[in-house]
Design a protein around this motif. Sequence first.
Motif, short mmCIF file in Angstrom:
data_model
loop_
_atom_site.label_atom_id
_atom_site.label_comp_id
_atom_site.label_asym_id
_atom_site.label_seq_id
_atom_site.Cartn_x
_atom_site.Cartn_y
_atom_site.Cartn_z
N SER A 45 0.65 0.45 7.33
CA SER A 45 0.78 0.70 5.89
C SER A 45 2.19 0.36 5.42
N ILE A 46 2.29 -0.13 4.20
CA ILE A 46 3.56 -0.49 3.60
C ILE A 46 3.74 0.28 2.29
N VAL A 47 4.86 0.94 2.16
CA VAL A 47 5.19 1.63 0.91
C VAL A 47 5.56 0.58 -0.13
N LEU A 48 4.92 0.64 -1.28
CA LEU A 48 5.21 -0.29 -2.36
C LEU A 48 6.06 0.39 -3.43
N LYS A 49 7.14 -0.28 -3.81
CA LYS A 49 8.00 0.22 -4.87
C LYS A 49 8.06 -0.83 -5.99
N VAL A 50 8.23 -0.36 -7.20
CA VAL A 50 8.45 -1.24 -8.36
C VAL A 50 9.76 -0.81 -9.00
N ASN A 51 10.75 -1.70 -8.93
CA ASN A 51 12.09 -1.38 -9.43
C ASN A 51 12.62 -0.08 -8.82
N GLY A 52 12.34 0.10 -7.51
CA GLY A 52 12.84 1.26 -6.78
C GLY A 52 11.98 2.49 -6.87
N LYS A 53 10.97 2.50 -7.72
CA LYS A 53 10.10 3.67 -7.88
C LYS A 53 8.87 3.51 -7.00
N ILE A 54 8.59 4.53 -6.18
CA ILE A 54 7.48 4.48 -5.24
C ILE A 54 6.15 4.55 -5.96
N SER A 55 5.25 3.65 -5.60
CA SER A 55 3.90 3.65 -6.16
C SER A 55 3.00 4.56 -5.33
N THR A 56 1.96 5.07 -5.96
CA THR A 56 0.99 5.88 -5.24
C THR A 56 0.08 5.01 -4.37
N GLN A 57 0.07 3.71 -4.62
CA GLN A 57 -0.74 2.80 -3.84
C GLN A 57 0.09 2.15 -2.74
N GLN A 58 -0.56 1.78 -1.67
CA GLN A 58 0.14 1.20 -0.53
C GLN A 58 -0.37 -0.21 -0.23
N GLY A 59 0.52 -0.99 0.36
CA GLY A 59 0.13 -2.29 0.87
C GLY A 59 -0.12 -2.18 2.36
N ILE A 60 -0.45 -3.29 2.98
CA ILE A 60 -0.61 -3.31 4.43
C ILE A 60 0.15 -4.51 4.99
N THR A 76 -0.61 -0.61 -11.47
CA THR A 76 0.83 -0.39 -11.41
C THR A 76 1.61 -1.46 -12.17
N LEU A 77 1.24 -2.73 -12.00
CA LEU A 77 1.94 -3.80 -12.69
C LEU A 77 1.36 -4.09 -14.07
#
Length: 366
Positions: A45-60, A76-77
């Motif tokens: 699993s990969i933590v996804l951030k947008v402009n430093g803010k953590i998203s509730t969704q994850q990448g892989i 998110t986007l």
Amino acid sequence: MNLNNRITRILGVGLLSAGLLAGGTILPANHSWAASAASKTGQTSIVLKVNGKISTQQGIYQNGKVWIPVSFLNKTLGMPLSYDKADSSYTIGKGTNPLKLSVNEYGVFLAVNGHYLSEYDGLNYGGHLYVPFGVLNDYLGYKGDFSKSEGRLNITSRKLNALTVTTETYAKTTEGYTINLKYPQIAGLTNAEAQKAINNTLKQTFQTFSNSINSSLKERDEDIRPYDFESDYVVTYNENGVLSLVMDQYEYLGGAHGGTYRQGFTFSLKDGKRLLLGDLFGANPNYKKLLNTKVSEAFKKSRDYYGYTGGFTGLQTEKYFYVQEGRVTLFFQQYDYTPYAAGFPQFTFSFKDILPDGSSPFDRLK
């Protein structure tokens, strides 16, 4: 013509569309290939951030790539998401870079603005659709800071050139032919003369193809299959005062299959000049010899993949290329050195492999 049919032309196989849940990005469990298309081996699993803010969704992270869930692009986007039941496809985004995912038993095929991306595929993982981050990086206007050791990817928007790309279209369908043409025009440049020069070049390309279509239609025999004409384009780079794009022009004239002619356009926004390889890599006086050597080696190494038939002795033009972040891709036409089924052979080289240390292909344009 929908993307499945376009891929059929490229792969030479019949594609069977898979049913999808309308309005979502989850594949139905009753399709046996839905759950098995992606192996969980080596997946993290990969933590996804947008402009430093953590998203509730994850990448892989899998197969050496970071994969982004389509739902992340939507929720998110903020990219609009739609589903075409008849075409078994999703479209995410809008404007001149909508991303289309066509799902069938052969995989998840991607296209931006109707242009099939041969270098990228989507992923079905656990019944959910993912796209490689490279698609966002290369075509959707984002960049990322990835740390494999920390298991996170921070996504930010790119600083694009201050211009707008719009699509001009022409479409007509009769019993004897179908025409569906798209070509780009730009607006918003402070240099009106440069903008006019770029638009004239792109419009003339459309006009040349249109004239060829008219000539073909005049010679058409009514007893043969209907003709088909299409053109599309995709922007590959829009930063640092440079605009690069690829345009495909397809025609089917009633034979066993149609044919596509590919063109690359890279412009300096400073003066509207169409750039050649020498304009970008002239800081290395041996750039052409170096590229000839690299391409020759690449053809030989990919003999099994492309079916290289030999004959490459050097670049015959400096126009068949496009640029992306940190790299240039050289492409060749169908039948140049490979059979039709190989499509468009293309080879990518980093700027660092061509230019002296510390230099950029765009330094000479300032």
